[in-house]
Design an enzyme around this catalytic site. Structure first.
Site, PDB file in Angstrom:
ATOM      1  N   GLN A   1      -4.133  -5.207   7.041  1.00  0.00           N
ATOM      2  CA  GLN A   1      -5.332  -6.095   6.359  1.00  0.00           C
ATOM      3  C   GLN A   1      -5.357  -7.568   6.821  1.00  0.00           C
ATOM      4  OE1 GLN A   1      -7.786  -5.407   4.316  1.00  0.00           O
ATOM      5  NE2 GLN A   1      -7.115  -3.114   3.623  1.00  0.00           N
TER       6      GLN A   1
ATOM      7  N   LYS B   1     -10.775  -1.330  10.484  1.00  0.00           N
ATOM      8  CA  LYS B   1     -10.735  -2.545   9.559  1.00  0.00           C
ATOM      9  C   LYS B   1     -11.041  -3.870  10.260  1.00  0.00           C
ATOM     10  CE  LYS B   1      -7.400  -0.832   6.215  1.00  0.00           C
ATOM     11  NZ  LYS B   1      -8.082  -0.154   5.235  1.00  0.00           N
TER      12      LYS B   1
ATOM     13  N   CYS C   1      -4.934   2.257  -3.690  1.00  0.00           N
ATOM     14  CA  CYS C   1      -3.562   3.015  -2.829  1.00  0.00           C
ATOM     15  C   CYS C   1      -2.267   1.903  -3.290  1.00  0.00           C
ATOM     16  CB  CYS C   1      -3.889   3.303  -1.540  1.00  0.00           C
ATOM     17  SG  CYS C   1      -5.101   4.450  -1.281  1.00  0.00           S
TER      18      CYS C   1
ATOM     19  N   ASP D   1       3.073  -4.345   7.903  1.00  0.00           N
ATOM     20  CA  ASP D   1       1.785  -3.925   7.900  1.00  0.00           C
ATOM     21  C   ASP D   1       0.732  -4.881   8.128  1.00  0.00           C
ATOM     22  OD1 ASP D   1      -0.522  -2.558   6.990  1.00  0.00           O
ATOM     23  OD2 ASP D   1       0.368  -1.667   5.318  1.00  0.00           O
TER      24      ASP D   1
ATOM     25  N   HIS E   1       0.800  -1.129   0.065  1.00  0.00           N
ATOM     26  CA  HIS E   1      -0.123  -0.040   0.121  1.00  0.00           C
ATOM     27  C   HIS E   1       0.954   1.227   0.101  1.00  0.00           C
ATOM     28  CE1 HIS E   1      -2.796   3.037   1.987  1.00  0.00           C
ATOM     29  NE2 HIS E   1      -3.733   2.236   1.482  1.00  0.00           N
TER      30      HIS E   1
END
Ligand code: C6P
Length: 408
Positions: A205, A228, A366, A202, A125
């Site tokens: 997600q 999220k 993104c 990261d 991202h």
């Protein structure tokens, strides 16, 4: 494997928004990777805070301030336990993943020099690309890209070949937002450590689908956005090992992050406060804790298994549509299907689906380098959550078929 039971009918009652109509049609919400929906229990937690104990934290001796401080710190402990983090002060509240990554990138400015290398995966991202490019500009370090293949999997042999004594930092997402790929982060972390590089994963997600264990992963930094995973927007966390959080300088200066201030010199507070300048999103932090309670009551194994069923069901049905191509066919995937239909712009499909009440995301998500890799302007992305159903996927498939008939 034993099928775990998920009572979707009951669960859906917790999400008032799912009763809405969009463009006159029952809402089918498949934009969960952008932000998930919020259960009543989390909404109630926020309302309860403002109705009963709204006060600034860590500052007042008064009753309300202490109540708010306790609730906020309890949320930190819930987060610590959820991610199996060694101590609560390794949980830094941020406004989300973007803030968390920028905090680390800023902090490494004084630890890098020309000739150092930063490795970043090809499927990041923009939040996990741009702060590192800015860090390279500040320090003279070089950004190197871990390539991916057509299936949307990282080429691990190339990753191992890229790792040298010059590699100082490695950045990779746990799950790709645009492709759904679940990356082999344990292998990535261990290999980086073997050459002395630090790793930031990261987890924006991954956290909604996978209960990641920070100590087992031995990762140096991990980032999460509450919105999220059934929590509110504007709050998230940076996990960091104490060793590194102690070494990195503060990101922002202000109230609550200091030990002592004079005009001559300021000393900084201990962790986690060193990185938490200013009044935080108090209701948001507490509600993040409530969101974790909600998801843990269902169970992450149950969630993962159910979402995988949805993913397989959607993939098989969508693939039958003529001219439809799925981007991201990794062997391990979270519940994300990114696709295009030959000859049709993804935006046009998204617009027709919207008229049918179906919310998907269209565009580059993104993650422009992924789109460049495939030579496409973007994709249609349907991302599923545990409150979605196979019936909703049938509606999506009919909608995509209808869009194709209209546009081809
Ligand atoms: N992806 C999507 O539709 P923030 O905005 O800070 O909460 O999260 C940024 C971010 C970082 N990493 C990954 C892997 C992400 O997916 C996101 C957010 C959303 O895919 C909005 S762009």
């Amino acid at each position: 494997m034993k099928t775990l039971q998920l009572n979707t009918e009951k669960i859906r009652k917790d999400f008032p928004i799912l009763n809405r109509k969009a463009n006159g049609k029952p809402l089918v919400y498949f934009d969960n990777a952008a932000t998930s929906q919020t259960p009543q229990q989390v909404i109630d937690t926020i309302a309860h805070y403002y109705q009963n104990y709204n006060a600034n934290i860590h500052r007042g001796v008064h009753f309300l301030s202490q109540e708010a401080t306790d609730a906020y710190e309890q949320a930190r402990i819930k987060i610590q336990k959820h991610f199996n983090i060694k101590v609560p002060h390794e949980v830094i509240f941020t406004s989300g993943t973007t803030h968390a990554i920028n905090l680390v990138a800023h902090g490494f400015s004084s630890f890098l020099k020309e000739g150092d290398e930063i490795l970043v995966s090809a499927m990041e991202h923009h939040s996990n690309i741009v702060p590192w490019q800015m860090l390279c500009e500040r320090t003279g370090a070089t950004l190197k890209v871990i390539p991916m293949d057509q299936n949307g999997e990282l080429v691990m042999k190339d990753y191992h070949a890229l790792l040298s004594k010059d590699a100082k930092l490695v950045f990779c997402n746990h799950v790709s937002n645009a492709l759904g790929t679940i990356n082999p982060i344990k292998e990535i972390i261990d290999a980086a450590h073997a050459v002395g590089a630090r790793v930031l994963v990261d987890g924006a997600q991954a956290a909604p689908h996978i209960k990641a264990d920070m100590q087992a992963l031995d990762v140096d930094f991990y980032t999460v956005s509450a919105h999220k995973m059934c929590g509110p927007t504007g709050v998230g966390i940076l996990y960091g090992k104490s060793e590194w959080l102690n070494k990195l300088p503060p990101y922002q200066g202000g109230g609550e992050m200091i030990a002592e201030v004079t005009f001559e010199k300021t000393t900084y507070a201990d962790l986690p406060h060193k990185f938490e300048a200013g009044t935080p999103n108090i209701a948001g932090g507490i509600a993040f804790g409530a969101a974790l309670d909600y998801m843990n009551a269902i169970g992450f194994d149950t969630i993962a298994q159910y979402e995988d069923e949805l993913l397989q069901y959607a993939t098989n049905k969508l693939k039958k549509i003529e001219g439809l191509k799925i981007y991201g066919e990794a062997s391990k995937k979270a519940a994300v299907v990114s696709f295009n239909i030959q000859g049709i712009h993804p935006y046009d499909i998204g617009t027709i689906l919207d008229k049918l009440g179906i919310a998907v995301r269209t565009g580059h998500h993104c993650a422009q380098p992924i789109m460049d890799f495939y030579g496409i302007p973007g994709t249609v992305r349907a991302s599923f959550s545990f409150y979605n159903t196979k019936e909703e996927i049938d509606t999506l498939v009919e909608g995509v078929q209808r869009a194709r008939n209209m546009l081809v």
